[in-house]
Design an enzyme around this catalytic site. Structure first.
Site, mmCIF file in Angstrom:
data_model
loop_
_atom_site.group_PDB
_atom_site.id
_atom_site.type_symbol
_atom_site.label_atom_id
_atom_site.label_comp_id
_atom_site.label_asym_id
_atom_site.label_seq_id
_atom_site.Cartn_x
_atom_site.Cartn_y
_atom_site.Cartn_z
ATOM 1 N N GLN A 173 7.584 -4.087 3.623
ATOM 2 C CA GLN A 173 8.389 -4.726 4.486
ATOM 3 C C GLN A 173 9.837 -4.594 4.033
ATOM 4 O O GLN A 173 10.024 -5.193 3.006
ATOM 5 C CB GLN A 173 7.833 -6.347 4.517
ATOM 6 C CG GLN A 173 8.539 -7.249 5.659
ATOM 7 C CD GLN A 173 8.474 -6.804 7.041
ATOM 8 O OE1 GLN A 173 7.290 -6.374 7.426
ATOM 9 N NE2 GLN A 173 9.545 -6.656 7.767
ATOM 10 N N LYS B 160 1.900 -9.322 12.099
ATOM 11 C CA LYS B 160 1.103 -7.854 11.589
ATOM 12 C C LYS B 160 -0.238 -8.312 11.349
ATOM 13 O O LYS B 160 -1.192 -7.773 11.685
ATOM 14 C CB LYS B 160 1.792 -7.124 10.680
ATOM 15 C CG LYS B 160 2.989 -6.504 11.147
ATOM 16 C CD LYS B 160 4.037 -5.979 10.101
ATOM 17 C CE LYS B 160 5.047 -5.516 10.500
ATOM 18 N NZ LYS B 160 6.304 -5.285 9.550
ATOM 19 N N ASP C 249 4.539 3.316 8.999
ATOM 20 C CA ASP C 249 5.908 3.001 9.350
ATOM 21 C C ASP C 249 6.645 4.092 9.591
ATOM 22 O O ASP C 249 7.840 4.187 10.397
ATOM 23 C CB ASP C 249 6.572 2.075 8.339
ATOM 24 C CG ASP C 249 7.100 0.689 8.932
ATOM 25 O OD1 ASP C 249 6.784 0.615 10.090
ATOM 26 O OD2 ASP C 249 7.446 -0.026 8.210
#
Ligand code: NAP
Length: 284
Positions: free
Chosen positions: A95, A51, A118
């Site tokens: 994450q 990322k 996300d």
């Protein structure tokens, strides 16, 4: 049979995004992405690294917040609050997985829906279910992009999704429903799985078991999308027994090089979308 080249498609998506980021920067608007990582899970470290790399290539600023695995829930929430309030941050990602003593649902809920690139905040999940504009979580979003790029029509098709996780299976199913597919969601308690998968025009495997989907489970001419990433000493494998399944399919994604690269590219797309919305009066 077409083997879908997710790596090449992801490159095209990123090239288009680079132009959008350049245009934003010319107007003095700088996208900035914050990633929170709790603990030192090996796979997570790899994902975070890719990322970071994608951000650097696109001119998206990147901030990594690495937290000790013993962190208390309140500390994590305070860190999210701070990122929500900061004007320079235009996208936030926590994450997963995070350690068991922390409540990931509470943390996802705390991320501002406007910065939730996300797509895991319940408000954004709800919007997806209502077929409203939102941040679609990146893996299903990448698969939709594959369908679009390869001219795969979902409308009226029988789509079977194996896996019902909040990250992949459920949002994927909603995306397919929103595109007018007839969906069946399968999981570990599903009976007669093979009978169901054999009816699939579109089969999505998001299970986490190497080569789980075998040729006898696949209908002739089906589109097979393999989300699985199974790391072994021999390398990375998908959930689909690619070599034996491919000849039966019309389109199939390989692992690696299929869905994986698309996930990161679509995350970048969501960051750009968030940046634009935060800088416009017409917020999401
Ligand atoms: P997960 O949370 O572990 O979910 C797995 C799902 O598979 C569950 O719904 C489970 O059913 C179902 N399942 C397990 N055994 C089954 C069986 N024998 N028959 C039918 N269904 C079964 O995993 P996930 O987060 O969705 O990820 C799935 C895979 O995709 C993993 O390999 C992961 O690494 C990979 N992944 C890839 C990307 C990418 O970018 N390519 C992104 C995310 C995840 P129950 O709900 O009943 O337990």
């Amino acid at each position: 049979m077409v083997v879908i080249d997710g790596k090449a498609l992801a490159k095209t998506v990123r090239e288009d995004l680079k132009e959008e980021v350049d245009e934003l920067r010319e107007k003095g608007i700088v996208p900035k992405f914050a990633v929170i990582l709790v603990g030192d899970d090996k796979a997570s470290l790899t994902y975070v690294k890719s990322k970071n790399k994608a951000c650097r290539e696109l001119g998206i600023e990147y901030e990594e917040i690495i937290l000790d695995s013993n962190i208390e829930m309140q500390e994590l929430l305070d860190i999210i609050d701070n990122l929500n309030e900061r004007k320079d941050i235009t996208g936030i990602l926590l994450q997963s997985p995070i350690p068991d003593h922390l409540d990931i649902n509470k943390a996802f809920k705390r991320i501002s829906p406007e910065k939730d690139v996300d797509g895991f905040n319940p408000a954004n999940v709800g919007k997806l279910c209502l077929n409203q504009d939102t941040f679609i979580s990146c893996t299903p979003y990448g698969i939709l992009k594959i369908f679009e790029a390869y001219g795969i029509d979902v409308d009226g098709k029988n789509a079977v999704v194996i896996g019902r996780s909040n990250i992949v299976g459920k949002p994927m199913s909603m995306c397919l429903l929103n595109k007018n597919a007839t969906i069946t969601i399968c999981h570990s308690k599903t009976k007669n799985l093979k009978e169901i998968t054999k009816e699939a025009d579109i089969l999505i495997a998001a299970i986490g078991k190497k080569h789980f989907v075998t040729a006898d489970m696949v209908k002739e001419g089906a589109v097979v999308i393999d989300v699985g990433i199974n790391r072994t000493d021999e390398g990375i494998f998908g959930d689909v027994d690619f070599d034996n399944v491919k000849e039966k399919t019309s389109f199939i994604t390989p692992v690696p090089g299929g869905v994986g690269p698309m996930t990161v590219a679509m995350l970048m797309k969501n960051i750009v979308k968030a940046t634009k919305a935060l800088n416009s009066s017409d917020n999401l």
